[in-house]
Design an enzyme around this catalytic site. Structure first.
Site, PDB file in Angstrom:
ATOM      1  N   LYS A 178     -75.330  10.430 -14.256  1.00 14.50           N
ATOM      2  CA  LYS A 178     -76.532  11.213 -13.381  1.00 14.50           C
ATOM      3  C   LYS A 178     -77.824  10.646 -14.267  1.00 14.50           C
ATOM      4  CE  LYS A 178     -73.899  15.479 -12.864  1.00 14.50           C
ATOM      5  NZ  LYS A 178     -73.816  16.982 -12.983  1.00 14.50           N
ATOM      6  N   ASP A 221     -66.059  12.666   0.504  1.00 14.88           N
ATOM      7  CA  ASP A 221     -64.941  13.616  -0.077  1.00 14.88           C
ATOM      8  C   ASP A 221     -64.965  14.739   0.910  1.00 14.88           C
ATOM      9  OD1 ASP A 221     -63.653  15.656  -1.561  1.00 14.88           O
ATOM     10  OD2 ASP A 221     -64.246  14.712  -3.557  1.00 14.88           O
ATOM     11  N   ASP A 267     -58.490  13.304  -1.140  1.00 14.06           N
ATOM     12  CA  ASP A 267     -59.601  14.046  -0.286  1.00 14.06           C
ATOM     13  C   ASP A 267     -60.772  12.817   0.440  1.00 14.06           C
ATOM     14  OD1 ASP A 267     -58.773  16.380  -1.477  1.00 14.06           O
ATOM     15  OD2 ASP A 267     -60.336  16.638  -2.836  1.00 14.06           O
TER      16      ASP A 267
END
Length: 364
Positions: A163, A219, A110
């Site tokens: 994160k 992506d 992707d």
């Protein structure tokens, strides 16, 4: 050299387009997605490409046969009987990836960018570690797993922080790697993650480095990002290969970044752009307004229609004075009737839309 492309399964995130073609064959910038990667790999001297897939669609086999001849490469399928994650497929393709001592590229199917394969290979050989990750900079690192480097080293990775709440860096894994064949021996033949298992083990052993990607990265595995990626790709063409785009002097080009197949026909008084891709044999009527959209092969956009932030699937028809926006995606052979408004509709193939869709919805 060798490469493995992680294709995976049925491309559900890019439906309804992937109900017609396997995701790697969906056209991005008027070329099948996978062809962007195959061309760049072949230009970097890769001769063997393995496609890691959950299933082996026959349409893909015949398309890739053609690429083998065009680029003088060998393309083989590694078919998983169960999904093996992002690391398991490497073990499954062990025979090809370990057939000699040369390193091999791994990339997610992707990913669209200016693939830096040659520079990546040179950097990888220079540091002597087992693996190199391509890293891209992001504005909001708190959404991603962030790469943290060892101090006073050139790109050696210390650890990953998932994160992060506090700023620890802004480089993330771009989904492109170069690995020594020895890395395959670290992976078991089971569903396993290269990001969560293989890379942390490599960084613990001081064998993992990162290489900064210059330029754009995206992506494009879902419609919203497919459109954003198209904008980035067209901007890159404007900078590096402007001859591939419609000249900004053309009377219908408005704002630039318009890629149009020579076989497409454009009517009078149109305003097209910025960031529009028009495929082969498309017919655009008079007075049409297109911006930030993709119109795939064989489609017709009738007079005075208005299309923004949308993907028009193959052989579809957008009626006169119709209006499409809000990441609307038409599958193959969809008809939108005259004067109909579609906002964020995801329309399955062979459907006809005769009434307004005012809120995002899947039209079965």
């Amino acid at each position: 050299m060798k490469a493995l492309i992680l294709v995976g399964g049925y491309g559900t995130r890019l439906r309804p387009l992937t109900l017609t073609l396997p995701k790697p064959l969906v056209e991005f910038g008027n070329k099948p997605m996978i062809l962007h990667q195959v061309e760049a790999l072949a230009a970097a001297g890769v001769t063997d490409i393995v496609l890691a897939v959950n299933y082996r669609p026959e349409v893909m086999v015949s398309a890739l046969k053609k690429y083998e001849e065009m680029y003088n490469i060998s393309i083989t399928f590694s078919v998983e009987t169960e999904p093996l994650g992002t690391a398991g497929p490497l073990r499954l393709a062990k025979d090809v990836l370990q057939k000699d001592d040369s390193p091999f590229f791994v990339l997610n199917s992707d990913i669209i960018c200016d693939y830096p394969f040659q520079q990546l290979a040179e950097f990888h050989r220079s540091h002597g570690g087992e693996a190199t990750i391509v890293a891209t900079k992001v504005e909001e690192p708190s959404k991603y797993g962030v790469i943290v480097h060892k101090p006073n080293t050139i790109g050696q990775i210390d650890r990953f922080v998932e994160k992060p709440v506090e700023f620890v860096g802004n480089r993330i894994n771009a989904g492109i790697y170069i690995l020594n064949p020895s890395v395959v021996d670290r992976i078991e033949l089971r569903p396993t993650s290269i990001e969560k298992e293989t890379f942390p083990a490599l960084s613990k052993d001081a064998q993992l480095y990162s290489f900064d990607l210059e330029g754009y990265w995206m992506d494009v595995g879902q419609p919203k990002d497919f459109l954003s990626g198209t904008c980035l790709y067209l901007s890159s063409l404007t900078k590096n290969k402007p001859e591939l785009l419609a000249p900004t002097t053309a009377d219908y080009v408005h704002g630039g970044n318009v890629l149009i197949d020579p076989s497409a026909k454009v009517g009078k008084d149109c305003r097209i752009g910025p960031n529009v891709t028009i495929g082969p044999n498309v017919v655009i009527g008079d007075g049409v307004r297109l911006q930030r959209c993709v119109v795939l092969q064989g489609s017709t956009v009738k007079d005075h229609a208005w299309v923004k932030s949308s993907i028009i699937g193959w052989n579809s028809t957008v009626g006169r004075w119709a209006r499409l926006e809000g990441v609307t995606v038409l599958g193959e052979d969809v008809t939108v009737a005259d004067e109909v408004y579609v906002n964020g509709g995801s329309v399955l193939p062979h459907k006809t839309i005769t009434s307004n869709i005012e809120h995002p919805a899947i039209i079965m």
